[in-house]
Design an enzyme around this catalytic site. Structure first.
Site, short mmCIF file in Angstrom:
data_model
loop_
_atom_site.label_atom_id
_atom_site.label_comp_id
_atom_site.label_asym_id
_atom_site.label_seq_id
_atom_site.Cartn_x
_atom_site.Cartn_y
_atom_site.Cartn_z
CB THR A 71 -22.60 -17.59 -1.96
OG1 THR A 71 -22.76 -18.43 -3.15
CG2 THR A 71 -22.12 -16.20 -2.95
NE ARG A 106 -25.59 -22.48 -12.02
CZ ARG A 106 -25.29 -21.85 -11.04
NH1 ARG A 106 -24.31 -21.70 -10.25
NH2 ARG A 106 -26.38 -21.71 -10.74
CB VAL A 107 -21.44 -19.80 -14.76
CG1 VAL A 107 -21.00 -18.10 -14.16
CG2 VAL A 107 -19.78 -20.12 -15.69
N GLY A 108 -22.80 -19.06 -11.91
CA GLY A 108 -23.64 -18.59 -11.94
C GLY A 108 -23.87 -17.54 -11.62
CG ASP A 109 -25.70 -14.72 -8.74
OD1 ASP A 109 -25.86 -16.39 -8.56
OD2 ASP A 109 -26.55 -14.11 -7.80
CB THR A 158 -26.14 -15.66 -1.85
OG1 THR A 158 -26.11 -16.96 -1.12
CG2 THR A 158 -26.79 -15.37 -0.43
N GLY A 159 -28.40 -16.85 -3.29
CA GLY A 159 -29.27 -17.76 -4.06
C GLY A 159 -29.39 -18.43 -5.43
CB THR A 160 -31.62 -20.44 -7.37
OG1 THR A 160 -31.74 -21.14 -6.18
CG2 THR A 160 -31.43 -21.54 -8.56
N GLY A 161 -28.68 -18.77 -8.48
CA GLY A 161 -27.34 -17.63 -9.59
C GLY A 161 -29.15 -18.17 -10.71
#
Ligand code: ASP
Length: 345
Positions: free
Chosen positions: A209, A237-240, A260-263
Protein backbone atom coordinates in the site's frame (compact mmCIF):
# COMPACT_ATOMS: atom_id res chain seq x y z
CA UNK A 1 38.98 38.10 17.39
CA UNK A 2 36.38 39.44 14.97
CA UNK A 3 36.76 36.33 12.84
CA UNK A 4 36.17 34.15 15.89
CA UNK A 5 33.04 36.14 16.89
CA UNK A 6 31.72 35.84 13.35
CA UNK A 7 32.39 32.10 13.29
CA UNK A 8 30.63 31.65 16.63
CA UNK A 9 27.65 33.69 15.45
CA UNK A 10 27.40 31.64 12.28
CA UNK A 11 27.56 28.36 14.19
CA UNK A 12 24.80 29.59 16.52
CA UNK A 13 22.68 30.58 13.55
CA UNK A 14 23.20 27.25 11.81
CA UNK A 15 22.40 25.34 14.99
CA UNK A 16 19.19 27.29 15.57
CA UNK A 17 18.19 26.70 11.95
CA UNK A 18 18.84 23.00 12.29
CA UNK A 19 16.73 22.83 15.43
CA UNK A 20 13.95 25.13 14.25
CA UNK A 21 10.70 23.39 13.46
CA UNK A 22 10.36 22.95 9.72
CA UNK A 23 7.55 24.94 8.11
CA UNK A 24 6.72 22.07 5.80
CA UNK A 25 7.32 18.32 5.92
CA UNK A 26 6.32 15.19 4.03
CA UNK A 27 6.51 11.50 4.97
CA UNK A 28 5.78 8.70 2.48
CA UNK A 29 5.31 4.93 2.81
CA UNK A 30 5.20 2.27 0.13
CA UNK A 31 4.03 -0.60 2.30
CA UNK A 32 5.39 -2.69 5.16
CA UNK A 33 6.03 -6.40 5.30
CA UNK A 34 8.71 -9.04 5.10
CA UNK A 35 11.43 -6.97 3.47
CA UNK A 36 14.93 -8.16 4.29
CA UNK A 37 18.34 -7.43 2.78
CA UNK A 38 18.83 -11.05 1.78
CA UNK A 39 15.63 -10.98 -0.28
CA UNK A 40 16.23 -7.89 -2.41
CA UNK A 41 18.73 -7.86 -5.26
CA UNK A 42 20.74 -4.63 -5.66
CA UNK A 43 18.58 -3.82 -8.71
CA UNK A 44 15.33 -4.33 -6.80
CA UNK A 45 16.55 -2.21 -3.92
CA UNK A 46 17.69 0.56 -6.26
CA UNK A 47 14.32 0.53 -8.07
CA UNK A 48 12.38 0.97 -4.82
CA UNK A 49 14.70 3.68 -3.53
CA UNK A 50 14.45 5.57 -6.83
CA UNK A 51 10.65 5.34 -6.85
CA UNK A 52 10.38 6.54 -3.24
CA UNK A 53 12.81 9.38 -3.96
CA UNK A 54 10.96 10.56 -7.06
CA UNK A 55 7.57 10.53 -5.35
CA UNK A 56 8.77 12.25 -2.16
CA UNK A 57 10.61 14.95 -4.08
CA UNK A 58 7.48 15.62 -6.16
CA UNK A 59 5.45 16.23 -2.99
CA UNK A 60 8.22 18.29 -1.39
CA UNK A 61 8.33 20.51 -4.47
CA UNK A 62 4.66 21.39 -4.02
CA UNK A 63 5.18 22.18 -0.33
CA UNK A 64 8.38 24.14 -0.92
CA UNK A 65 6.54 26.37 -3.40
CA UNK A 66 3.94 27.14 -0.73
CA UNK A 67 1.37 24.61 -1.96
CA UNK A 68 -1.18 22.91 0.29
CA UNK A 69 -0.76 19.56 2.04
CA UNK A 70 -3.69 18.02 0.11
CA UNK A 71 -2.12 18.96 -3.25
CA UNK A 72 1.28 17.61 -2.21
CA UNK A 73 -0.25 14.31 -1.12
CA UNK A 74 -2.23 13.90 -4.33
CA UNK A 75 0.81 14.65 -6.52
CA UNK A 76 2.95 12.15 -4.60
CA UNK A 77 0.37 9.37 -4.62
CA UNK A 78 -0.27 9.80 -8.37
CA UNK A 79 3.33 8.74 -9.03
CA UNK A 80 3.07 5.77 -6.68
CA UNK A 81 -0.29 4.69 -8.14
CA UNK A 82 1.23 4.77 -11.64
CA UNK A 83 4.27 2.77 -10.52
CA UNK A 84 3.77 -1.02 -10.87
CA UNK A 85 6.15 -1.61 -7.95
CA UNK A 86 3.44 -0.69 -5.46
CA UNK A 87 0.09 -2.21 -4.49
CA UNK A 88 -1.95 0.85 -5.50
CA UNK A 89 -3.38 1.82 -8.88
CA UNK A 90 -1.31 -0.03 -11.50
CA UNK A 91 0.33 -2.93 -9.66
CA UNK A 92 -2.58 -3.51 -7.27
CA UNK A 93 -3.11 -7.01 -5.90
CA UNK A 94 -5.91 -9.27 -7.18
CA UNK A 95 -9.07 -10.45 -5.48
CA UNK A 96 -9.80 -14.19 -5.36
CA UNK A 97 -11.93 -13.65 -8.46
CA UNK A 98 -9.01 -12.14 -10.37
CA UNK A 99 -10.13 -8.51 -10.22
CA UNK A 100 -8.47 -5.33 -8.98
CA UNK A 101 -10.67 -3.56 -6.43
CA UNK A 102 -9.07 -0.36 -5.21
CA UNK A 103 -9.50 1.56 -1.95
CA UNK A 104 -8.33 5.09 -1.11
CA UNK A 105 -8.90 7.92 1.36
CA UNK A 106 -7.86 11.50 2.01
CA UNK A 107 -8.39 13.68 5.06
CA UNK A 108 -7.79 17.39 5.53
CA UNK A 109 -6.62 18.21 9.06
CA UNK A 110 -7.69 21.86 8.78
CA UNK A 111 -11.39 21.20 8.16
CA UNK A 112 -11.68 17.56 9.28
CA UNK A 113 -13.26 16.93 5.89
CA UNK A 114 -12.60 13.47 4.46
CA UNK A 115 -13.32 11.44 1.36
CA UNK A 116 -12.96 7.71 0.74
CA UNK A 117 -13.71 5.05 -1.86
CA UNK A 118 -13.70 1.26 -1.67
CA UNK A 119 -13.80 -1.42 -4.34
CA UNK A 120 -13.40 0.88 -7.35
CA UNK A 121 -12.35 -0.74 -10.61
CA UNK A 122 -11.86 1.83 -13.36
CA UNK A 123 -10.28 4.99 -11.95
CA UNK A 124 -6.61 5.44 -12.80
CA UNK A 125 -5.97 7.49 -9.65
CA UNK A 126 -8.23 6.35 -6.80
CA UNK A 127 -6.69 9.00 -4.50
CA UNK A 128 -8.18 11.72 -6.72
CA UNK A 129 -11.54 9.99 -6.55
CA UNK A 130 -11.33 10.02 -2.73
CA UNK A 131 -10.59 13.75 -2.89
CA UNK A 132 -13.51 14.30 -5.28
CA UNK A 133 -15.84 12.53 -2.83
CA UNK A 134 -14.64 14.94 -0.16
CA UNK A 135 -14.84 18.10 -2.24
CA UNK A 136 -17.66 17.44 -4.67
CA UNK A 137 -20.16 15.19 -2.90
CA UNK A 138 -22.02 15.60 0.39
CA UNK A 139 -20.67 12.19 1.50
CA UNK A 140 -17.53 10.76 3.05
CA UNK A 141 -17.42 7.25 1.57
CA UNK A 142 -18.60 5.69 -1.69
CA UNK A 143 -18.24 2.04 -2.69
CA UNK A 144 -18.25 -0.25 -5.73
CA UNK A 145 -20.39 0.49 -8.76
CA UNK A 146 -21.69 3.76 -7.28
CA UNK A 147 -18.17 5.04 -6.70
CA UNK A 148 -17.22 4.02 -10.27
CA UNK A 149 -20.25 5.93 -11.59
CA UNK A 150 -19.39 9.03 -9.52
CA UNK A 151 -15.83 8.89 -10.85
CA UNK A 152 -17.05 8.90 -14.44
CA UNK A 153 -19.56 11.66 -13.77
CA UNK A 154 -16.80 13.80 -12.23
CA UNK A 155 -14.65 13.33 -15.34
CA UNK A 156 -11.79 11.53 -13.60
CA UNK A 157 -9.51 9.51 -15.89
CA UNK A 158 -11.04 6.08 -16.59
CA UNK A 159 -9.04 3.00 -17.63
CA UNK A 160 -9.92 -0.55 -18.66
CA UNK A 161 -9.54 -2.91 -15.68
CA UNK A 162 -6.66 -4.64 -17.56
CA UNK A 163 -4.61 -1.46 -17.02
CA UNK A 164 -3.98 -2.43 -13.39
CA UNK A 165 -2.65 -5.89 -14.29
CA UNK A 166 0.91 -6.90 -13.42
CA UNK A 167 2.41 -10.35 -13.88
CA UNK A 168 3.93 -10.31 -10.40
CA UNK A 169 0.61 -9.71 -8.64
CA UNK A 170 -1.07 -12.32 -10.84
CA UNK A 171 1.52 -14.90 -9.74
CA UNK A 172 0.85 -13.95 -6.10
CA UNK A 173 -2.84 -14.63 -6.66
CA UNK A 174 -2.13 -18.00 -8.31
CA UNK A 175 0.02 -18.96 -5.31
CA UNK A 176 -2.65 -17.75 -2.91
CA UNK A 177 -5.39 -19.69 -4.70
CA UNK A 178 -3.39 -22.92 -4.70
CA UNK A 179 -2.41 -22.55 -1.03
CA UNK A 180 -6.05 -21.95 -0.06
CA UNK A 181 -7.62 -24.60 -2.30
CA UNK A 182 -9.45 -21.99 -4.36
CA UNK A 183 -9.86 -22.15 -8.12
CA UNK A 184 -7.31 -20.08 -10.07
CA UNK A 185 -9.45 -17.59 -12.02
CA UNK A 186 -9.02 -16.98 -15.74
CA UNK A 187 -6.56 -14.23 -16.66
CA UNK A 188 -8.41 -10.94 -17.03
CA UNK A 189 -9.13 -9.70 -20.53
CA UNK A 190 -6.67 -7.08 -21.74
CA UNK A 191 -4.00 -8.16 -19.25
CA UNK A 192 -0.63 -6.80 -20.27
CA UNK A 193 2.35 -9.17 -20.28
CA UNK A 194 5.05 -8.85 -18.97
CA UNK A 195 5.50 -5.43 -17.42
CA UNK A 196 8.52 -3.28 -16.64
CA UNK A 197 8.39 -4.07 -12.92
CA UNK A 198 8.79 -7.77 -13.50
CA UNK A 199 12.07 -8.91 -12.06
CA UNK A 200 12.44 -5.60 -10.24
CA UNK A 201 9.49 -6.16 -7.97
CA UNK A 202 9.94 -7.94 -4.69
CA UNK A 203 7.11 -9.92 -3.14
CA UNK A 204 6.89 -8.18 0.23
CA UNK A 205 4.17 -10.53 1.39
CA UNK A 206 0.68 -9.29 1.00
CA UNK A 207 1.33 -5.58 1.43
CA UNK A 208 2.63 -2.65 -0.66
CA UNK A 209 0.00 0.00 0.00
CA UNK A 210 1.09 3.63 -0.43
CA UNK A 211 0.45 6.55 1.90
CA UNK A 212 1.54 10.14 2.42
CA UNK A 213 1.21 12.61 5.29
CA UNK A 214 2.17 16.25 4.88
CA UNK A 215 2.47 19.54 6.76
CA UNK A 216 2.25 22.67 4.60
CA UNK A 217 3.65 26.13 5.24
CA UNK A 218 0.20 27.36 6.32
CA UNK A 219 0.46 24.95 9.25
CA UNK A 220 -2.11 22.44 7.98
CA UNK A 221 -1.65 18.66 8.04
CA UNK A 222 -3.36 16.08 5.82
CA UNK A 223 -3.18 12.34 5.10
CA UNK A 224 -3.81 10.11 2.09
CA UNK A 225 -3.68 6.35 1.51
CA UNK A 226 -4.23 4.24 -1.63
CA UNK A 227 -4.23 0.45 -1.98
CA UNK A 228 -5.37 -2.65 -3.80
CA UNK A 229 -5.97 -4.26 -0.39
CA UNK A 230 -4.74 -7.80 0.20
CA UNK A 231 -4.17 -10.63 -2.31
CA UNK A 232 -7.08 -13.04 -2.61
CA UNK A 233 -9.60 -10.84 -0.79
CA UNK A 234 -13.20 -12.02 -1.13
CA UNK A 235 -16.79 -11.07 -0.52
CA UNK A 236 -16.23 -7.34 -1.01
CA UNK A 237 -13.60 -7.19 1.74
CA UNK A 238 -12.49 -3.65 2.62
CA UNK A 239 -9.36 -2.97 4.69
CA UNK A 240 -8.32 -0.07 6.89
CA UNK A 241 -6.92 2.26 4.22
CA UNK A 242 -10.23 3.95 3.29
CA UNK A 243 -11.65 3.78 6.83
CA UNK A 244 -11.27 7.22 8.41
CA UNK A 245 -9.60 6.80 11.79
CA UNK A 246 -8.23 3.32 11.02
CA UNK A 247 -5.75 3.60 8.13
CA UNK A 248 -6.07 7.32 7.44
CA UNK A 249 -6.64 10.30 9.75
CA UNK A 250 -5.68 13.99 9.99
CA UNK A 251 -6.44 16.79 12.42
CA UNK A 252 -4.63 20.07 12.97
CA UNK A 253 -5.35 19.51 16.67
CA UNK A 254 -2.96 16.57 16.79
CA UNK A 255 -1.45 14.87 13.75
CA UNK A 256 -1.88 13.14 10.40
CA UNK A 257 -1.36 9.38 10.00
CA UNK A 258 -1.35 6.87 7.13
CA UNK A 259 -1.06 3.16 7.86
CA UNK A 260 -0.13 -0.04 6.06
CA UNK A 261 -0.43 -3.64 7.18
CA UNK A 262 -3.12 -6.27 7.71
CA UNK A 263 -6.10 -3.93 7.70
CA UNK A 264 -8.37 -5.92 9.98
CA UNK A 265 -6.14 -5.17 13.01
CA UNK A 266 -5.86 -1.50 12.12
CA UNK A 267 -9.65 -1.23 11.92
CA UNK A 268 -10.16 -2.94 15.27
CA UNK A 269 -7.64 -0.62 16.97
CA UNK A 270 -8.62 2.54 15.04
CA UNK A 271 -4.87 2.93 14.76
CA UNK A 272 -4.60 6.31 13.03
CA UNK A 273 -7.07 8.09 15.31
CA UNK A 274 -5.65 6.38 18.39
CA UNK A 275 -2.19 7.80 17.66
CA UNK A 276 -3.63 11.29 17.19
CA UNK A 277 -5.73 10.94 20.38
CA UNK A 278 -2.61 10.08 22.39
CA UNK A 279 -0.95 13.23 21.04
CA UNK A 280 -4.01 15.42 21.60
CA UNK A 281 -5.33 14.12 24.90
CA UNK A 282 -2.27 12.65 26.64
CA UNK A 283 0.35 15.04 25.30
CA UNK A 284 2.61 12.26 24.01
CA UNK A 285 5.28 13.10 21.44
CA UNK A 286 4.38 11.92 17.95
CA UNK A 287 7.02 9.16 18.01
CA UNK A 288 5.94 7.95 21.46
CA UNK A 289 2.29 7.85 20.37
CA UNK A 290 3.08 5.95 17.15
CA UNK A 291 5.25 3.44 19.07
CA UNK A 292 2.62 2.99 21.78
CA UNK A 293 0.00 1.96 19.23
CA UNK A 294 2.17 0.03 16.75
CA UNK A 295 4.80 -1.61 18.98
CA UNK A 296 2.51 -2.28 21.94
CA UNK A 297 -1.19 -2.43 21.02
CA UNK A 298 -0.92 -3.70 17.43
CA UNK A 299 1.76 -6.22 18.32
CA UNK A 300 -0.22 -7.47 21.36
CA UNK A 301 -3.25 -8.08 19.13
CA UNK A 302 -1.11 -10.07 16.67
CA UNK A 303 -1.29 -7.44 13.90
CA UNK A 304 1.51 -6.54 11.52
CA UNK A 305 2.35 -3.34 9.68
CA UNK A 306 3.32 0.25 10.29
CA UNK A 307 2.45 3.94 10.15
CA UNK A 308 3.88 7.28 9.10
CA UNK A 309 2.89 10.50 10.86
CA UNK A 310 3.41 14.26 10.92
CA UNK A 311 2.26 16.92 13.40
CA UNK A 312 1.47 20.63 12.84
CA UNK A 313 4.59 21.58 14.87
CA UNK A 314 6.84 19.73 12.40
CA UNK A 315 7.40 16.48 14.30
CA UNK A 316 7.61 13.48 11.99
CA UNK A 317 7.54 9.80 12.94
CA UNK A 318 7.25 6.28 11.65
CA UNK A 319 6.83 3.01 13.45
CA UNK A 320 6.42 -0.56 12.15
CA UNK A 321 6.64 -4.07 13.60
CA UNK A 322 7.51 -5.86 10.34
CA UNK A 323 11.06 -6.50 9.12
CA UNK A 324 10.85 -3.59 6.72
CA UNK A 325 8.79 -0.67 5.43
CA UNK A 326 9.43 1.36 2.29
CA UNK A 327 9.58 4.88 3.69
CA UNK A 328 10.91 8.37 2.98
CA UNK A 329 10.77 11.84 4.48
CA UNK A 330 11.83 15.36 3.65
CA UNK A 331 11.24 18.69 5.39
CA UNK A 332 12.24 22.33 5.16
CA UNK A 333 15.98 22.48 5.83
CA UNK A 334 16.24 18.68 6.10
CA UNK A 335 17.47 16.42 3.33
CA UNK A 336 15.61 13.51 1.82
CA UNK A 337 15.87 10.31 3.85
CA UNK A 338 14.85 6.96 2.31
CA UNK A 339 14.75 3.69 4.22
CA UNK A 340 13.67 0.11 3.64
CA UNK A 341 15.12 -2.10 6.37
CA UNK A 342 14.84 -2.00 10.14
CA UNK A 343 18.49 -1.07 10.79
CA UNK A 344 18.29 2.15 8.76
CA UNK A 345 17.49 5.49 10.43
N1 ASP B 1 -3.78 -2.09 4.86
C1 ASP B 1 -4.10 -2.64 3.58
C2 ASP B 1 -5.39 -3.42 3.68
O1 ASP B 1 -5.56 -4.13 4.63
C3 ASP B 1 -3.05 -3.52 3.01
C4 ASP B 1 -1.64 -3.01 3.10
O2 ASP B 1 -1.35 -2.01 3.75
O3 ASP B 1 -0.78 -3.63 2.49
O4 ASP B 1 -6.18 -3.35 2.77
Amino acid sequence: MRVLTLALAMTALMTSQALAAPKWAIVVHGGAGVIERSQLTPEQEAAYRAAMTRATEAGAKVLEAGGGAMDAIEATIHLLEDDPLFNAGRGAVFTAEGRNELDAAMMDGRTLKAGAVAGVTRTRHPISLARAVMEKSPHVMLIGAGADAFSKAEGLEQVDPGYFFTERRWKSLENFARANNLPVPARPAGAKTPDSAEGLAHDEGKHGTVGVVALDSQGNVAAGTSTGGVTGKRWGRVGDSPIIGAGTYASNASCAVSATGTGEYFIRLTVARDICALVELKGLSLQAAADEVVQKKLTALGGDGGVIAVAPDGQIAWSYNTSGMYRASMAEGRPLSVGIYKDEP
